[in-house]
Motif scaffolding. Sequence first.
Motif, PDB file in Angstrom:
ATOM      1  N   ALA A  32      -0.594  -9.911 -52.969  1.00 53.06           N
ATOM      2  CA  ALA A  32      -0.766 -10.658 -51.722  1.00 53.06           C
ATOM      3  C   ALA A  32      -2.226 -10.662 -51.284  1.00 53.06           C
ATOM      4  O   ALA A  32      -2.739 -11.684 -50.809  1.00 53.06           O
ATOM      5  CB  ALA A  32       0.117 -10.058 -50.637  1.00 53.06           C
ATOM      6  N   LYS A  33      -2.924  -9.536 -51.459  1.00 51.40           N
ATOM      7  CA  LYS A  33      -4.329  -9.455 -51.066  1.00 51.40           C
ATOM      8  C   LYS A  33      -5.205 -10.347 -51.937  1.00 51.40           C
ATOM      9  O   LYS A  33      -6.152 -10.976 -51.452  1.00 51.40           O
ATOM     10  CB  LYS A  33      -4.805  -8.001 -51.156  1.00 51.40           C
ATOM     11  CG  LYS A  33      -4.292  -7.107 -50.040  1.00 51.40           C
ATOM     12  CD  LYS A  33      -4.850  -7.548 -48.687  1.00 51.40           C
ATOM     13  CE  LYS A  33      -4.389  -6.597 -47.580  1.00 51.40           C
ATOM     14  NZ  LYS A  33      -4.869  -7.066 -46.245  1.00 51.40           N
ATOM     15  N   VAL A  34      -4.901 -10.389 -53.242  1.00 53.34           N
ATOM     16  CA  VAL A  34      -5.661 -11.257 -54.142  1.00 53.34           C
ATOM     17  C   VAL A  34      -5.555 -12.710 -53.691  1.00 53.34           C
ATOM     18  O   VAL A  34      -6.551 -13.444 -53.617  1.00 53.34           O
ATOM     19  CB  VAL A  34      -5.150 -11.106 -55.592  1.00 53.34           C
ATOM     20  CG1 VAL A  34      -5.727 -12.198 -56.484  1.00 53.34           C
ATOM     21  CG2 VAL A  34      -5.517  -9.732 -56.135  1.00 53.34           C
ATOM     22  N   ILE A  35      -4.324 -13.124 -53.350  1.00 57.06           N
ATOM     23  CA  ILE A  35      -4.115 -14.507 -52.927  1.00 57.06           C
ATOM     24  C   ILE A  35      -4.761 -14.761 -51.575  1.00 57.06           C
ATOM     25  O   ILE A  35      -5.423 -15.791 -51.357  1.00 57.06           O
ATOM     26  CB  ILE A  35      -2.611 -14.824 -52.891  1.00 57.06           C
ATOM     27  CG1 ILE A  35      -2.034 -14.752 -54.310  1.00 57.06           C
ATOM     28  CG2 ILE A  35      -2.350 -16.197 -52.288  1.00 57.06           C
ATOM     29  CD1 ILE A  35      -0.531 -14.862 -54.378  1.00 57.06           C
ATOM     30  N   GLU A  36      -4.605 -13.821 -50.634  1.00 52.88           N
ATOM     31  CA  GLU A  36      -5.164 -14.002 -49.290  1.00 52.88           C
ATOM     32  C   GLU A  36      -6.680 -14.109 -49.342  1.00 52.88           C
ATOM     33  O   GLU A  36      -7.282 -14.926 -48.646  1.00 52.88           O
ATOM     34  CB  GLU A  36      -4.740 -12.824 -48.410  1.00 52.88           C
ATOM     35  CG  GLU A  36      -5.137 -12.987 -46.956  1.00 52.88           C
ATOM     36  CD  GLU A  36      -4.637 -11.841 -46.097  1.00 52.88           C
ATOM     37  OE1 GLU A  36      -5.128 -11.714 -44.952  1.00 52.88           O
ATOM     38  OE2 GLU A  36      -3.774 -11.065 -46.561  1.00 52.88           O
ATOM     39  N   LYS A  37      -7.306 -13.295 -50.184  1.00 55.52           N
ATOM     40  CA  LYS A  37      -8.767 -13.330 -50.307  1.00 55.52           C
ATOM     41  C   LYS A  37      -9.230 -14.702 -50.793  1.00 55.52           C
ATOM     42  O   LYS A  37     -10.207 -15.264 -50.297  1.00 55.52           O
ATOM     43  CB  LYS A  37      -9.234 -12.252 -51.279  1.00 55.52           C
ATOM     44  CG  LYS A  37     -10.745 -12.135 -51.435  1.00 55.52           C
ATOM     45  CD  LYS A  37     -11.094 -10.984 -52.362  1.00 55.52           C
ATOM     46  CE  LYS A  37     -12.612 -10.790 -52.454  1.00 55.52           C
ATOM     47  NZ  LYS A  37     -13.292 -11.953 -53.030  1.00 55.52           N
ATOM     48  N   GLY A  38      -8.506 -15.266 -51.757  1.00 49.23           N
ATOM     49  CA  GLY A  38      -8.904 -16.567 -52.285  1.00 49.23           C
ATOM     50  C   GLY A  38      -8.623 -17.717 -51.343  1.00 49.23           C
ATOM     51  O   GLY A  38      -9.147 -18.817 -51.526  1.00 49.23           O
ATOM     52  N   ALA A  39      -7.777 -17.477 -50.322  1.00 49.08           N
ATOM     53  CA  ALA A  39      -7.371 -18.556 -49.423  1.00 49.08           C
ATOM     54  C   ALA A  39      -8.265 -18.709 -48.201  1.00 49.08           C
ATOM     55  O   ALA A  39      -8.130 -19.670 -47.449  1.00 49.08           O
ATOM     56  CB  ALA A  39      -5.936 -18.315 -48.965  1.00 49.08           C
ATOM     57  N   LYS A  40      -9.187 -17.781 -47.980  1.00 48.94           N
ATOM     58  CA  LYS A  40      -9.921 -17.738 -46.713  1.00 48.94           C
ATOM     59  C   LYS A  40     -10.687 -19.019 -46.407  1.00 48.94           C
ATOM     60  O   LYS A  40     -10.789 -19.437 -45.251  1.00 48.94           O
ATOM     61  CB  LYS A  40     -10.872 -16.547 -46.708  1.00 48.94           C
ATOM     62  CG  LYS A  40     -10.155 -15.217 -46.479  1.00 48.94           C
ATOM     63  CD  LYS A  40     -11.125 -14.062 -46.395  1.00 48.94           C
ATOM     64  CE  LYS A  40     -10.395 -12.757 -46.108  1.00 48.94           C
ATOM     65  NZ  LYS A  40     -11.317 -11.596 -46.063  1.00 48.94           N
ATOM     66  N   ASP A  41     -11.254 -19.639 -47.420  1.00 49.60           N
ATOM     67  CA  ASP A  41     -12.091 -20.819 -47.175  1.00 49.60           C
ATOM     68  C   ASP A  41     -11.348 -22.135 -47.355  1.00 49.60           C
ATOM     69  O   ASP A  41     -11.954 -23.207 -47.257  1.00 49.60           O
ATOM     70  CB  ASP A  41     -13.313 -20.806 -48.113  1.00 49.60           C
ATOM     71  CG  ASP A  41     -14.238 -19.636 -47.824  1.00 49.60           C
ATOM     72  OD1 ASP A  41     -14.321 -19.238 -46.633  1.00 49.60           O
ATOM     73  OD2 ASP A  41     -14.863 -19.124 -48.761  1.00 49.60           O
ATOM     74  N   LEU A  42     -10.043 -22.071 -47.598  1.00 44.51           N
ATOM     75  CA  LEU A  42      -9.329 -23.301 -47.927  1.00 44.51           C
ATOM     76  C   LEU A  42      -9.244 -24.281 -46.766  1.00 44.51           C
ATOM     77  O   LEU A  42      -9.191 -25.499 -46.973  1.00 44.51           O
ATOM     78  CB  LEU A  42      -7.917 -22.975 -48.425  1.00 44.51           C
ATOM     79  CG  LEU A  42      -7.837 -22.415 -49.847  1.00 44.51           C
ATOM     80  CD1 LEU A  42      -6.398 -22.170 -50.233  1.00 44.51           C
ATOM     81  CD2 LEU A  42      -8.495 -23.370 -50.848  1.00 44.51           C
ATOM     82  N   GLU A  43      -9.230 -23.774 -45.538  1.00 43.70           N
ATOM     83  CA  GLU A  43      -9.138 -24.681 -44.400  1.00 43.70           C
ATOM     84  C   GLU A  43     -10.375 -25.563 -44.268  1.00 43.70           C
ATOM     85  O   GLU A  43     -10.343 -26.581 -43.581  1.00 43.70           O
ATOM     86  CB  GLU A  43      -8.904 -23.886 -43.116  1.00 43.70           C
ATOM     87  CG  GLU A  43      -7.491 -23.315 -43.017  1.00 43.70           C
ATOM     88  CD  GLU A  43      -7.240 -22.602 -41.714  1.00 43.70           C
ATOM     89  OE1 GLU A  43      -6.407 -23.079 -40.931  1.00 43.70           O
ATOM     90  OE2 GLU A  43      -7.892 -21.561 -41.486  1.00 43.70           O
ATOM     91  N   LYS A  44     -11.478 -25.175 -44.915  1.00 45.18           N
ATOM     92  CA  LYS A  44     -12.698 -25.986 -44.906  1.00 45.18           C
ATOM     93  C   LYS A  44     -12.709 -27.022 -46.034  1.00 45.18           C
ATOM     94  O   LYS A  44     -13.568 -27.891 -46.076  1.00 45.18           O
ATOM     95  CB  LYS A  44     -13.929 -25.084 -45.043  1.00 45.18           C
ATOM     96  CG  LYS A  44     -14.029 -24.019 -43.951  1.00 45.18           C
ATOM     97  CD  LYS A  44     -15.182 -23.073 -44.227  1.00 45.18           C
ATOM     98  CE  LYS A  44     -15.222 -21.929 -43.227  1.00 45.18           C
ATOM     99  NZ  LYS A  44     -16.313 -20.952 -43.531  1.00 45.18           N
TER     100      LYS A  44
END
Length: 424
Positions: A32-44
């Motif tokens: 879950a942490k691996v995925i969450e880390k990669g998702a941080k900038d997706l809203e941009k």
Amino acid sequence: MSLSKAALNMAEALRPVLVKLIPQKMLSAVKAKVIEKGAKDLEKTEITPFEPQAHKKGINLIGSIKSDTGLGQSMRLVAEILENSTWDYTVYDYFVPPGGSRTNEAFDGKITQTGPYNINLIHVNPSELPLAFMDVGKNQWDTRYNIGYWLWELEEFPKEWLPAFHLLDEVWTPSEFISQNLRKYTDKPVYTLPYSVTAPADAAYDRDYFHLPKDRFLFLMMYDSGSGMVRKNPLGAIEAFKQAFDRENKQVGLVIKMNRSEQSEKDIENIRTKLDGYDNIYFICETLSKTAVNSLTACVDVFVSLHRAEGFGLVMAEAMLLGTPVIATNWSANTEFMNRESACMVDYKKTAIEQDIPPFKKGYHWAEADVAQAAAYMKRLCEDSAFYEQKKAAAGAYIREKTKMQHSVSLLEDRLGKILEERK
């Protein structure tokens, strides 16, 4: 391949070793942490808006279609709806490790690992959708209409998953229960596309095959350890069985089917502490083909689900279709295809979760089934043949009416037609 996906692939390769050293819960948290880390900038991230003419008309169905899990079966049921529709489609088999076995070959003939069509139907849950976006690639999203097909079991939704909405134009779900809950968290369209349930069985998979006694009235409960023992609540089914029948009753038995052997051994240890000397409880832990699982459901007498929450409740629907009466908690998505006439619906109390049980958070709410009422249903189904036959007949008729293929196909074609019409 993204670095995150590469890390997860390595974790999957090492999983047989890792689970002996690290608890499964901790491995899931790392994932879950691996995925969450990669998702941080997706809203941009700016996804190029839908251009209907940029690609051929059709559906790219994306997800883990070979998985021997509930999610895998869900995707195959969506593929069956597409197969019965007028739309061209192809399958991009996308899998996020670590996970269970992937042996199902039902749609191997449709797998192309390409996405040539103008609509993506992405059967990847919000927890893993950011990784799918990064790994499959932004190009597959650009200029296409992106639909997520999601399953979720509770009324509350994890805030860390909210960025996944940004990657989609709309969301589909298999139940109005999920759809209503998701609409609270997005202003994007959320539609319900229910499954058309099928349950092919084979008489070769009989009680002898499963090493089950022929002369006992058998109850079955089933869960995937990956879905969480707490949510599926096998301990509730065991407690109901114990209240209904004493240790000396050799006319009955309870079958517990679970997957994922790394976790199931720990689950069995936990369950055995609750047995209190009962020797008529049978464990089946190996991964079975879908036909074998259906056949197991068909060869017992009653299916029991004292679940705390369900996003659909597929095995309950399959049991009804196979003529196996169901005892079920009267809450969440399963109430959309069963009622008090067609099943033994168990009352409940809504309760708050007392501690984090990932992905479910402390303070979220679910149902606690009335174990005493479930026990009374067990006893009556075993002893009252007229009541048993009434539930069996009503279940089959009701589920067939509720899950007609043509209804699902019509909903799909109507919505896809409107998407194209609105963007002419």
